[in-house]
Write a protein that holds these residues in place. Structure first.
Motif, PDB file in Angstrom:
ATOM      1  N   ARG A 157       0.802  -1.212   0.179  1.00  0.00           N
ATOM      2  CA  ARG A 157       0.036  -0.113  -0.076  1.00  0.00           C
ATOM      3  C   ARG A 157       0.817   1.250   0.106  1.00  0.00           C
ATOM      4  O   ARG A 157       0.323   2.349  -0.025  1.00  0.00           O
ATOM      5  N   PHE A 158       2.214   1.347  -0.011  1.00  0.00           N
ATOM      6  CA  PHE A 158       3.159   2.185   0.160  1.00  0.00           C
ATOM      7  C   PHE A 158       3.084   3.158  -1.387  1.00  0.00           C
ATOM      8  O   PHE A 158       2.992   2.290  -2.482  1.00  0.00           O
ATOM      9  N   THR A 159       2.978   4.456  -1.244  1.00  0.00           N
ATOM     10  CA  THR A 159       3.385   5.233  -2.270  1.00  0.00           C
ATOM     11  C   THR A 159       4.337   6.305  -1.777  1.00  0.00           C
ATOM     12  O   THR A 159       4.587   6.650  -0.693  1.00  0.00           O
ATOM     13  N   LYS A 160       5.203   6.807  -2.709  1.00  0.00           N
ATOM     14  CA  LYS A 160       6.238   7.982  -2.434  1.00  0.00           C
ATOM     15  C   LYS A 160       5.350   9.167  -1.567  1.00  0.00           C
ATOM     16  O   LYS A 160       5.865   9.477  -0.672  1.00  0.00           O
ATOM     17  N   GLU A 161       4.147   9.483  -2.247  1.00  0.00           N
ATOM     18  CA  GLU A 161       3.382  10.593  -1.643  1.00  0.00           C
ATOM     19  C   GLU A 161       3.035  10.106  -0.138  1.00  0.00           C
ATOM     20  O   GLU A 161       2.923  10.906   0.847  1.00  0.00           O
ATOM     21  N   VAL A 162       2.401   8.864   0.071  1.00  0.00           N
ATOM     22  CA  VAL A 162       2.109   8.592   1.522  1.00  0.00           C
ATOM     23  C   VAL A 162       3.145   8.726   2.506  1.00  0.00           C
ATOM     24  O   VAL A 162       3.395   8.984   3.566  1.00  0.00           O
ATOM     25  N   ILE A 163       4.217   7.956   2.099  1.00  0.00           N
ATOM     26  CA  ILE A 163       5.627   8.038   2.932  1.00  0.00           C
ATOM     27  C   ILE A 163       6.132   9.415   3.487  1.00  0.00           C
ATOM     28  O   ILE A 163       6.289   9.594   4.597  1.00  0.00           O
ATOM     29  N   LYS A 164       6.157  10.220   2.307  1.00  0.00           N
ATOM     30  CA  LYS A 164       6.518  11.819   2.704  1.00  0.00           C
ATOM     31  C   LYS A 164       5.388  12.258   3.510  1.00  0.00           C
ATOM     32  O   LYS A 164       5.987  13.046   4.566  1.00  0.00           O
ATOM     33  N   LYS A 165       4.125  12.133   3.328  1.00  0.00           N
ATOM     34  CA  LYS A 165       3.168  12.802   4.074  1.00  0.00           C
ATOM     35  C   LYS A 165       3.279  12.429   5.513  1.00  0.00           C
ATOM     36  O   LYS A 165       3.239  13.205   6.478  1.00  0.00           O
ATOM     37  N   ILE A 166       3.547  10.977   5.805  1.00  0.00           N
ATOM     38  CA  ILE A 166       3.414  10.428   7.023  1.00  0.00           C
ATOM     39  C   ILE A 166       4.628  10.890   7.878  1.00  0.00           C
ATOM     40  O   ILE A 166       4.882  11.361   9.141  1.00  0.00           O
ATOM     41  N   MET A 167       6.121  10.869   7.277  1.00  0.00           N
ATOM     42  CA  MET A 167       7.291  11.425   7.732  1.00  0.00           C
ATOM     43  C   MET A 167       7.059  12.750   8.098  1.00  0.00           C
ATOM     44  O   MET A 167       7.574  13.286   9.147  1.00  0.00           O
ATOM     45  N   ASN A 168       6.338  13.682   7.199  1.00  0.00           N
ATOM     46  CA  ASN A 168       6.271  14.936   7.637  1.00  0.00           C
ATOM     47  C   ASN A 168       5.307  15.358   8.774  1.00  0.00           C
ATOM     48  O   ASN A 168       5.629  16.220   9.311  1.00  0.00           O
ATOM     49  N   LEU A 169       4.540  14.216   9.076  1.00  0.00           N
ATOM     50  CA  LEU A 169       3.554  14.492  10.493  1.00  0.00           C
ATOM     51  C   LEU A 169       4.494  14.505  11.804  1.00  0.00           C
ATOM     52  O   LEU A 169       3.948  14.749  12.676  1.00  0.00           O
ATOM     53  N   ILE A 170       5.663  13.811  11.376  1.00  0.00           N
ATOM     54  CA  ILE A 170       6.347  13.354  12.769  1.00  0.00           C
ATOM     55  C   ILE A 170       7.414  14.587  13.053  1.00  0.00           C
ATOM     56  O   ILE A 170       7.651  14.868  14.197  1.00  0.00           O
ATOM     57  N   HIS A 171       7.669  15.363  11.927  1.00  0.00           N
ATOM     58  CA  HIS A 171       8.449  16.528  12.274  1.00  0.00           C
ATOM     59  C   HIS A 171       7.935  17.492  13.477  1.00  0.00           C
ATOM     60  O   HIS A 171       9.081  17.747  14.187  1.00  0.00           O
ATOM     61  N   PRO A 172       6.969  17.651  13.829  1.00  0.00           N
ATOM     62  CA  PRO A 172       6.780  18.598  14.788  1.00  0.00           C
ATOM     63  C   PRO A 172       7.073  18.001  16.200  1.00  0.00           C
ATOM     64  O   PRO A 172       7.133  19.051  17.291  1.00  0.00           O
ATOM     65  N   PHE A 173       7.216  16.812  16.306  1.00  0.00           N
ATOM     66  CA  PHE A 173       7.524  16.211  17.746  1.00  0.00           C
ATOM     67  C   PHE A 173       8.866  15.548  17.644  1.00  0.00           C
ATOM     68  O   PHE A 173       9.144  15.022  18.569  1.00  0.00           O
ATOM     69  N   LYS A 174       9.669  15.962  16.521  1.00  0.00           N
ATOM     70  CA  LYS A 174      10.985  15.204  16.485  1.00  0.00           C
ATOM     71  C   LYS A 174      11.750  15.464  17.661  1.00  0.00           C
ATOM     72  O   LYS A 174      12.722  14.518  17.944  1.00  0.00           O
ATOM     73  N   THR A 175      11.814  16.536  18.276  1.00  0.00           N
ATOM     74  CA  THR A 175      12.736  16.832  19.399  1.00  0.00           C
ATOM     75  C   THR A 175      12.351  16.247  20.760  1.00  0.00           C
ATOM     76  O   THR A 175      13.093  15.701  21.306  1.00  0.00           O
ATOM     77  N   SER A 176      11.192  15.092  20.891  1.00  0.00           N
ATOM     78  CA  SER A 176      11.111  14.281  21.866  1.00  0.00           C
ATOM     79  C   SER A 176      11.538  12.702  21.573  1.00  0.00           C
ATOM     80  O   SER A 176      11.413  11.888  22.559  1.00  0.00           O
ATOM     81  N   ILE A 177      11.819  12.502  20.331  1.00  0.00           N
ATOM     82  CA  ILE A 177      12.288  11.073  19.902  1.00  0.00           C
ATOM     83  C   ILE A 177      13.475  10.894  20.499  1.00  0.00           C
ATOM     84  O   ILE A 177      14.653  11.722  20.079  1.00  0.00           O
ATOM     85  N   ARG A 178      13.824   9.703  20.963  1.00  0.00           N
ATOM     86  CA  ARG A 178      15.003   9.230  21.658  1.00  0.00           C
ATOM     87  C   ARG A 178      15.510   7.692  21.063  1.00  0.00           C
ATOM     88  O   ARG A 178      16.355   7.330  21.311  1.00  0.00           O
ATOM     89  N   SER A 179      14.411   7.087  20.486  1.00  0.00           N
ATOM     90  CA  SER A 179      14.652   5.877  19.994  1.00  0.00           C
ATOM     91  C   SER A 179      14.046   5.588  18.705  1.00  0.00           C
ATOM     92  O   SER A 179      12.749   6.149  18.732  1.00  0.00           O
ATOM     93  N   ILE A 180      14.416   4.630  17.867  1.00  0.00           N
ATOM     94  CA  ILE A 180      13.650   4.524  16.737  1.00  0.00           C
ATOM     95  C   ILE A 180      13.663   2.699  16.715  1.00  0.00           C
ATOM     96  O   ILE A 180      14.587   2.057  17.014  1.00  0.00           O
ATOM     97  N   HIS A 181      12.579   2.186  16.373  1.00  0.00           N
ATOM     98  CA  HIS A 181      12.448   0.884  16.087  1.00  0.00           C
ATOM     99  C   HIS A 181      12.485   0.534  14.503  1.00  0.00           C
ATOM    100  O   HIS A 181      11.486   1.393  13.970  1.00  0.00           O
ATOM    101  N   LEU A 182      12.969  -0.553  14.249  1.00  0.00           N
ATOM    102  CA  LEU A 182      12.721  -0.828  12.657  1.00  0.00           C
ATOM    103  C   LEU A 182      12.618  -2.392  12.468  1.00  0.00           C
ATOM    104  O   LEU A 182      13.516  -3.027  13.333  1.00  0.00           O
ATOM    105  N   TRP A 183      11.843  -2.877  11.605  1.00  0.00           N
ATOM    106  CA  TRP A 183      11.712  -4.202  11.285  1.00  0.00           C
ATOM    107  C   TRP A 183      11.040  -4.505   9.907  1.00  0.00           C
ATOM    108  O   TRP A 183      10.568  -3.210   9.341  1.00  0.00           O
ATOM    109  N   GLY A 184      10.944  -5.709   9.514  1.00  0.00           N
ATOM    110  CA  GLY A 184      10.290  -5.932   8.356  1.00  0.00           C
ATOM    111  C   GLY A 184       8.969  -6.744   8.305  1.00  0.00           C
ATOM    112  O   GLY A 184       8.700  -7.254   9.317  1.00  0.00           O
ATOM    113  N   LYS A 185       8.441  -6.992   7.136  1.00  0.00           N
ATOM    114  CA  LYS A 185       7.603  -7.845   7.037  1.00  0.00           C
ATOM    115  C   LYS A 185       7.824  -8.845   5.938  1.00  0.00           C
ATOM    116  O   LYS A 185       8.710  -8.821   4.972  1.00  0.00           O
TER     117      LYS A 185
END
Length: 254
Positions: A157-185
């Protein structure tokens, strides 16, 4: 060595039968069909802090305590959660003054009576604002696959536009981020299994994978180092693949 204490995340059922949990009646009674109800009330928060302190006992203090949100059928607002959480933070920091407390948003469970209170970027932004207002120490984990899942976006279900849109939604609270989780399917039979595979099997497209990695690098390329938690339950090769993708994008491990 340093360690992160990953606490209950309420995906499935627990037995509530250890000697330690039996000492804390609100903790052991706060469940629905044995799925734990996190942050049920102020007494729960107090008992949870004391439970962790007793669990650690004479061992080295944790460097990180990772917590998870409540369900919205009994804790109906993020403001209510923060009020309950404050009790926990005060007790924990008195015992472990240097510990980092991080909350991970959630979006998958067998619990049927409600949904996780904190799942989407909008939820995290509201929490971010309340933590600043209350001058709390709480910081955030961002689990990128779970963020996409919270918007009903996953493999296929991914598209370039969707990925960029959601990543942009993270920007306003990025100063609170201290850890990231990554995994696959990865697909096994007719099912996509979480925490298996790498970013190639997750995005099913080199182009889309690279868009995600480039957007993540732009988002997180700051002076504050972050903890990286690769939640990969498949093979060492899948883990190496994710690490190689990060390094090729420009991430450095220290």
């Amino acid at each position: 060595m340093d360690y992160s204490l990953h606490t209950e995340y309420s995906f499935g059922k627990r037995k509530f039968n250890t000697e330690l949990i039996k000492e804390f009646t609100t903790l052991s009674n706060s469940h629905k069909n044995f799925v734990p109800k996190l942050w049920f009330n102020s007494t729960w928060a107090e008992e949870f802090a004391k439970f962790i302190i007793k669990l650690v006992n004479k061992n080295k203090s944790p460097s990180i305590i990772e917590i998870h949100p409540p369900f919205n059928d009994y804790c109906t607002s993020i403001k209510e959660f923060v009020k309950i959480y404050e009790i926990f933070e005060e007790i924990i920091l008195e015992k472990f003054p240097d510990v980092k407390i991080l909350i991970e948003h959630r979006s998958g469970t067998v619990y049927k009576c409600g949904k996780f209170l904190i799942s989407t970027c909008e939820d995290l932004l509201e929490l971010h604002a309340l933590v600043i207002e209350k001058k709390l120490k709480l910081k955030m984990v961002v689990d990128f696959p779970q963020i996409f899942t919270s918007y009903n976006i996953s493999t296929g279900r991914f598209t370039k536009e969707v990925i960029k849109k959601i990543m942009n939604l993270i920007h306003p609270f990025k100063t609170s981020i201290r850890s990231i989780h990554l995994w696959g399917k990865r697909k096994y039979g007719n099912r996509l299994i979480s925490h298996m595979g790498d970013l190639n099997s997750y995005f099913c497209s080199e182009e889309l994978k690279n868009v995600f990695l480039e957007e993540m690098f732009k988002l997180l390329n700051e002076d504050t180092p972050l903890y990286f938690v690769p939640e990969v339950n498949s093979t060492d090769e899948d883990l190496k693949s994710i690490i190689n993708d990060l390094e090729k994008t420009g991430f450095k491990f220290i």
